[in-house]
Write a protein that holds these residues in place. Structure first.
Motif, short mmCIF file in Angstrom:
data_model
loop_
_atom_site.label_atom_id
_atom_site.label_comp_id
_atom_site.label_asym_id
_atom_site.label_seq_id
_atom_site.Cartn_x
_atom_site.Cartn_y
_atom_site.Cartn_z
N TYR A 102 1.18 -1.46 0.07
CA TYR A 102 -0.06 -0.19 -0.11
C TYR A 102 0.97 1.49 -0.09
O TYR A 102 0.32 2.33 -1.07
CB TYR A 102 -0.66 -0.45 1.11
N ILE A 103 1.94 1.13 0.64
CA ILE A 103 3.20 2.08 0.66
C ILE A 103 3.63 2.53 -0.49
O ILE A 103 3.86 4.01 -0.82
CB ILE A 103 4.03 2.33 2.26
N ILE A 104 3.76 1.54 -0.37
CA ILE A 104 4.82 1.77 -2.28
C ILE A 104 3.78 1.92 -3.74
O ILE A 104 4.40 2.69 -4.09
CB ILE A 104 4.84 0.52 -2.43
N PHE A 105 2.82 1.57 -3.32
CA PHE A 105 1.65 1.71 -4.15
C PHE A 105 1.43 3.18 -4.49
O PHE A 105 0.51 4.13 -5.74
CB PHE A 105 0.25 1.14 -4.59
N GLN A 106 1.54 3.55 -3.26
CA GLN A 106 1.85 5.51 -3.58
C GLN A 106 2.33 6.38 -4.62
O GLN A 106 2.39 6.90 -4.78
CB GLN A 106 1.44 5.69 -2.19
N LYS A 107 3.29 5.94 -4.36
CA LYS A 107 4.07 6.44 -5.22
C LYS A 107 4.70 5.82 -7.06
O LYS A 107 4.69 6.56 -7.39
CB LYS A 107 5.89 6.31 -4.66
N ILE A 108 3.75 4.44 -6.92
CA ILE A 108 3.97 4.38 -7.93
C ILE A 108 2.46 4.21 -8.77
O ILE A 108 1.74 3.94 -9.91
CB ILE A 108 4.60 2.86 -8.84
N GLU A 109 1.63 4.98 -8.34
CA GLU A 109 -0.36 5.31 -8.86
C GLU A 109 -0.35 5.68 -9.82
O GLU A 109 -0.93 5.46 -11.14
CB GLU A 109 -1.14 5.90 -8.06
N ASN A 110 0.98 6.43 -10.60
CA ASN A 110 0.85 6.88 -11.99
C ASN A 110 1.55 5.77 -13.22
O ASN A 110 1.10 5.95 -14.32
CB ASN A 110 2.33 7.84 -12.12
N LYS A 111 1.38 4.76 -12.30
CA LYS A 111 1.75 3.82 -13.47
C LYS A 111 1.58 2.86 -13.30
O LYS A 111 1.29 1.48 -13.64
CB LYS A 111 3.83 3.05 -12.90
#
Length: 385
Positions: A102-111
């Motif tokens: 969930y934390i990592i996904f916050q930074k790759i949401e644009n991908k």
């Protein structure tokens, strides 16, 4: 800087998923310091870096965020209530992997769109690798395709429903589509788990629910039901002796959760006690590995990731229900979005696999599942319930 970090994190996740596909248990059981697995260390580092550069949490699924907050409260209470830190942490990882992803996904949401394309590639790669592996089993090892576990890695089984969804939503030629579906169905019967077959069937049923009327759906369900009965009669893994044992074990989990007034047992609590084990032995015989060592009662989860979540968190697992509800609504309302259609069918098939196995508690498949979970939550966020 943010864009570069996003690229690095996305690349690392892709590498991890490919390694999980090729190496399976080998990568998740490779230890670097004592009992610290390299895979978990990498995931913690990725989450730590993401958190360090996270200015604010972009909450798309507020209920998921709330669930994670409640789980941390449960974890803290468990640290005071139960004695063994090792069992507490191990049991918490069924949510811990979701928290990190969930934390990592916050930074790759644009991908998100690139991630979907990668899932396309990964599912196709997994399908052909599994075919090669089965040829190796038959031609080189001269083993039977049925009655044994025949799969490249755990994640390759979970990718079968994903490839099925890919065929259903993106293969235009009907003859080729049918041929590929029959082949995937066949492969799902050879991996040694009857739930793998169900994981492939569910996306197909979802596709029919989306495409046909009620009368046609009834006929299709009758045919599928007949096929399942035939497989149960003729294929040994559909008569798995563990099936009744699992139902008994699930009953233990539900009873223990009801005894807590549905608030859950937290983390570090034994899944079963000695009295319940002996009751199980009276029903199924004395071949029970729960008695092999004292730690088995703490680490042998319920062979159903969602019931295990219920045991730990009680009624709070309903905070994770939104993507399931919206996926079903997507099919019923027949929304015309091919990308989301692929995600919905994949997600429902993968969830079926998780429902019958120990999956989310362990590292070998949880990364793939939770990425799908968060991705579909974002993609369906505008769909009204």
């Amino acid at each position: 800087m943010t864009s570069t970090l996003s690229e690095i994190l996305f690349f690392c996740l892709k590498v991890l998923l490919i390694l999980l596909l090729f190496l399976g248990f080998k990568i998740t059981k490779f230890y670097i310091i004592g009992k610290l697995p390299l895979y978990d260390f990498i995931l913690v580092c990725l989450a730590g870096v993401s958190l360090l550069f996270l200015r604010k949490i972009k909450i798309k699924g507020k209920r998921i965020f709330l669930f994670l907050v409640v789980s941390i409260v449960y974890l803290l209470i468990s640290l005071f209530y139960y004695e063994s830190l090792m069992y507490i942490i191990r049991q918490y990882m069924i949510i811990g992997y979701l928290l990190m992803i969930y934390i990592i996904f916050q930074k790759i949401e644009n991908k998100s769109n690139e991630l979907i394309k990668f899932f396309f590639f990964l599912s196709k790669l997994s399908f052909y690798l599994q075919l090669i592996f089965l040829l190796y089993v038959v031609l080189i090892k001269e083993n039977s395709l049925f009655g044994d576990f025949n799969y490249l890695s755990p994640i390759s089984v979970m990718l079968l429903p994903v490839y099925t969804a890919r065929i259903l939503t993106h293969e235009k030629n009907r003859a080729i589509r049918l041929g590929k579906l029959m082949l995937v169905l066949f492969i799902s019967t050879t991996v040694g788990h009857s739930s793998a077959f169900l994981g492939v069937v569910i996306p197909i049923l979802g596709f029919f629910l989306f495409k046909i009327n009620k009368k046609q759906l009834f006929i299709a369900l009758s045919i599928v039901g007949s096929v399942i009965i035939a497989f149960y009669i003729f294929l040994p893994q559909f008569k798995d002796v563990n099936a009744s044992w699992r139902l008994f074990y699930w009953g233990v989990a539900i009873e223990k959760t009801v005894d807590t007034l549905l608030v859950g047992n937290g983390f570090g609590c034994p899944f079963i006690n000695n009295e319940e084990i002996y009751n199980m032995i009276e029903v199924f015989g004395d071949d029970n590995d729960l008695l092999d060592s004292p730690e088995e009662k703490y680490i042998k989860a319920y062979h159903n990731s969602f019931i295990t979540l219920l045991f730990h968190m009680g009624i709070f697992i309903l905070l994770l229900a939104e993507p399931f509800v919206k996926s079903l609504l997507f099919l019923i309302k027949k929304n015309q979005n091919q990308e989301n259609f692929f995600l919905v069918l994949s997600f429902l098939g993968m969830s079926t696999w998780c429902f019958f196995n120990v999956v989310l508690e362990l590292p070998h498949s949880s990364l793939l599942y939770w990425l799908f979970f968060l991705l579909i939550t974002n993609k369906l966020k505008h769909q009204k319930t």
